[in-house]
Design a protein around this motif. Structure first.
Motif, short mmCIF file in Angstrom:
data_model
loop_
_atom_site.label_atom_id
_atom_site.label_comp_id
_atom_site.label_asym_id
_atom_site.label_seq_id
_atom_site.Cartn_x
_atom_site.Cartn_y
_atom_site.Cartn_z
N ASP A 1 7.98 -29.46 -1.05
CA ASP A 1 8.95 -28.81 -1.93
C ASP A 1 10.24 -28.49 -1.18
OD1 ASP A 1 7.15 -28.99 -3.98
OD2 ASP A 1 6.53 -26.88 -3.92
N SER B 1 6.38 -13.61 -2.89
CA SER B 1 5.97 -14.26 -4.15
C SER B 1 5.19 -13.35 -5.09
CB SER B 1 5.17 -15.52 -3.83
OG SER B 1 4.08 -15.23 -2.98
N HIS B 2 4.54 -12.32 -4.56
CA HIS B 2 3.73 -11.46 -5.44
C HIS B 2 4.42 -10.14 -5.77
CE1 HIS B 2 -0.48 -13.45 -4.89
NE2 HIS B 2 0.48 -14.32 -4.83
N GLN C 1 12.17 -22.07 -0.96
CA GLN C 1 13.10 -23.09 -1.45
C GLN C 1 14.02 -22.53 -2.54
OE1 GLN C 1 9.86 -23.31 -1.44
NE2 GLN C 1 8.97 -24.29 -3.22
N TYR D 1 9.98 -18.49 -4.01
CA TYR D 1 9.58 -19.16 -2.77
C TYR D 1 10.79 -19.43 -1.89
CZ TYR D 1 4.91 -20.28 -4.76
OH TYR D 1 3.64 -20.24 -5.29
N GLY E 1 4.74 -17.79 5.60
CA GLY E 1 3.36 -17.54 6.03
C GLY E 1 3.26 -17.58 7.55
N THR E 2 2.19 -18.22 8.02
CA THR E 2 1.97 -18.32 9.46
C THR E 2 3.04 -19.18 10.13
OG1 THR E 2 0.49 -20.18 8.98
CG2 THR E 2 -0.54 -18.02 9.31
N ARG F 1 1.85 -28.16 0.06
CA ARG F 1 2.81 -27.99 -1.03
C ARG F 1 4.19 -27.60 -0.51
NH1 ARG F 1 0.06 -23.44 -4.22
NH2 ARG F 1 -0.21 -22.78 -2.07
N MET F 2 4.23 -26.58 0.34
CA MET F 2 5.52 -26.03 0.77
C MET F 2 6.41 -27.10 1.40
SD MET F 2 7.35 -25.01 3.65
CE MET F 2 6.14 -24.85 4.96
N LYS G 1 7.47 -15.87 -9.65
CA LYS G 1 7.31 -16.18 -8.23
C LYS G 1 8.61 -16.69 -7.63
CE LYS G 1 2.49 -16.90 -7.47
NZ LYS G 1 1.51 -17.57 -6.64
N ASP H 1 2.71 -24.54 5.72
CA ASP H 1 1.82 -25.31 4.84
C ASP H 1 2.34 -26.73 4.55
OD1 ASP H 1 -0.17 -25.78 2.72
OD2 ASP H 1 1.55 -25.55 1.38
N GLY I 1 8.79 -16.51 3.83
CA GLY I 1 8.16 -16.16 2.57
C GLY I 1 6.71 -15.77 2.79
N GLU I 2 6.27 -14.82 1.98
CA GLU I 2 4.85 -14.42 1.99
C GLU I 2 4.55 -13.80 0.63
OE1 GLU I 2 1.91 -14.21 2.66
OE2 GLU I 2 1.56 -14.92 4.68
N GLN I 3 3.33 -13.29 0.48
CA GLN I 3 2.99 -12.76 -0.83
C GLN I 3 3.61 -11.38 -1.10
OE1 GLN I 3 -1.28 -13.26 -1.30
NE2 GLN I 3 -1.01 -15.43 -1.82
N1 LIG Z 1 -4.01 -17.80 5.87
C1 LIG Z 1 -5.19 -18.27 6.19
O1 LIG Z 1 -6.10 -17.51 6.48
C2 LIG Z 1 -5.43 -19.73 6.24
C3 LIG Z 1 -6.65 -20.19 6.69
C4 LIG Z 1 -6.85 -21.55 6.75
C5 LIG Z 1 -5.88 -22.39 6.35
N2 LIG Z 1 -4.71 -21.97 5.89
C6 LIG Z 1 -3.73 -22.94 5.49
O2 LIG Z 1 -2.58 -22.82 6.33
C7 LIG Z 1 -1.45 -23.14 5.56
C8 LIG Z 1 -0.45 -22.02 5.64
O3 LIG Z 1 -1.03 -20.83 5.08
P1 LIG Z 1 -0.33 -19.43 5.33
O4 LIG Z 1 -1.34 -18.36 5.38
O5 LIG Z 1 0.60 -19.58 6.47
O6 LIG Z 1 0.54 -19.15 4.08
P2 LIG Z 1 0.82 -19.96 2.76
O7 LIG Z 1 -0.43 -20.22 2.04
O8 LIG Z 1 1.71 -21.11 3.12
O9 LIG Z 1 1.65 -18.86 1.91
C9 LIG Z 1 2.88 -18.32 2.40
C10 LIG Z 1 3.82 -18.12 1.24
O10 LIG Z 1 4.19 -19.40 0.73
C11 LIG Z 1 4.07 -19.35 -0.67
N3 LIG Z 1 3.93 -20.68 -1.26
C12 LIG Z 1 2.91 -21.21 -2.00
N4 LIG Z 1 3.22 -22.44 -2.44
C13 LIG Z 1 4.47 -22.69 -1.98
C14 LIG Z 1 5.34 -23.78 -2.15
N5 LIG Z 1 4.98 -24.87 -2.85
N6 LIG Z 1 6.54 -23.73 -1.57
C15 LIG Z 1 6.92 -22.63 -0.86
N7 LIG Z 1 6.15 -21.55 -0.68
C16 LIG Z 1 4.93 -21.58 -1.24
C17 LIG Z 1 2.88 -18.45 -0.93
O11 LIG Z 1 2.95 -17.97 -2.25
P3 LIG Z 1 1.69 -17.79 -3.23
O12 LIG Z 1 0.48 -17.64 -2.35
O13 LIG Z 1 2.02 -16.57 -3.99
O14 LIG Z 1 1.68 -19.00 -4.10
C18 LIG Z 1 3.20 -17.34 0.08
O15 LIG Z 1 4.15 -16.45 -0.43
C19 LIG Z 1 -1.93 -23.39 4.14
O16 LIG Z 1 -2.11 -24.79 3.99
C20 LIG Z 1 -3.26 -22.69 4.09
O17 LIG Z 1 -4.11 -23.31 3.13
C21 LIG Z 1 -4.47 -20.63 5.83
#
Ligand SMILES: NC(=O)c1ccc[n+]([C@@H]2O[C@H](COP(=O)([O-])OP(=O)(O)OC[C@H]3O[C@@H](n4cnc5c(N)ncnc54)[C@H](OP(=O)(O)O)[C@@H]3O)[C@@H](O)[C@H]2O)c1
Length: 143
Positions: free
Chosen positions: A105, A63-64, A73, A71, A5-6, A101-102, A69, A98, A32-34
């Motif tokens: 894990d 993941s999508h 890991q 990830y 993700g980010t 969860r990430m 799915k 993240d 990793g991303e969707q």
């Molecule tokens: N993106 C936003 O606009 C936003 C805004 C505010 C806060 N946040 C928060 O910022 C954090 C990072 O978000 P992000 O947008 O960088 O991406 P993310 O939500 O961390 O998702 C990135 C990738 O990680 C996967 N993922 C989900 N659970 C996981 C796990 N347990 N272990 C490993 N990979 C996993 C997701 O898969 P799936 O989605 O398919 O499960 C996706 O493919 C999160 O806590 C999020 O709640 C994000």
């Protein structure tokens, strides 16, 4: 580097910084991303680093894009013995992204693969990972 993700953003900076400083050590990124088609952040820069050899390995988990799915890991596990050999040779292990969860894990997977490929019991593997953290070889920026 594990940056789903980010979490990938600082690692693009790491790679640029290491290039600018002429660092020649090996670099490996798990991303990793969707969906690959729409969410592969910094794809061009990363593929350019891969093509030039500055980035040795890039393992992705979209993941999508498939029914089951996958990830970051899972990719770590798939390449566990090679990842262990990098760690044994002194690699630093950085995680960004993240926290909810990430990061937990990935931490669990790191301990599992140290135990499995390093031939250690759970407690010895936990001590190994804690020593990596104390030596600043295991660093996390999670949110
Ligand atoms: N993106 C936003 O606009 C936003 C805004 C505010 C806060 N946040 C928060 O910022 C954090 C990072 O978000 P992000 O947008 O960088 O991406 P993310 O939500 O961390 O998702 C990135 C990738 O990680 C996967 N993922 C989900 N659970 C996981 C796990 N347990 N272990 C490993 N990979 C996993 C997701 O898969 P799936 O989605 O398919 O499960 C996706 O493919 C999160 O806590 C999020 O709640 C994000």
């Amino acid at each position: 580097m594990v940056g789903p993700g980010t979490g990938v953003a600082p690692f693009v900076g790491f790679l640029e910084d290491r290039l600018a400083r002429g660092r020649t050590g090996r670099n490996w990124l798990f991303f990793g991303e969707q969906r690959e088609a729409t969410d592969f952040h910094h794809r061009e820069e990363l593929e350019a680093h891969l093509a030039s050899g500055h980035l040795d390995r890039l393992d992705t988990a979209f993941s999508h894009d498939r029914r089951n799915k996958v990830y970051v890991q899972d990719r770590m596990r798939e390449h566990g013995s090679v990842l262990w050999s990098w760690l044994r040779d002194g690699a630093h292990f950085h995680v960004c992204g993240d926290a909810a969860r990430m990061a937990a894990d990935v931490d669990r997977t790191l301990r599992e693969l140290v135990a499995r490929h390093g031939g250690m019991g759970d407690e010895e593997a936990a001590a190994y990972v804690e020593r990596m953290a104390a030596d600043r070889r295991y660093v996390r920026d999670v949110y």
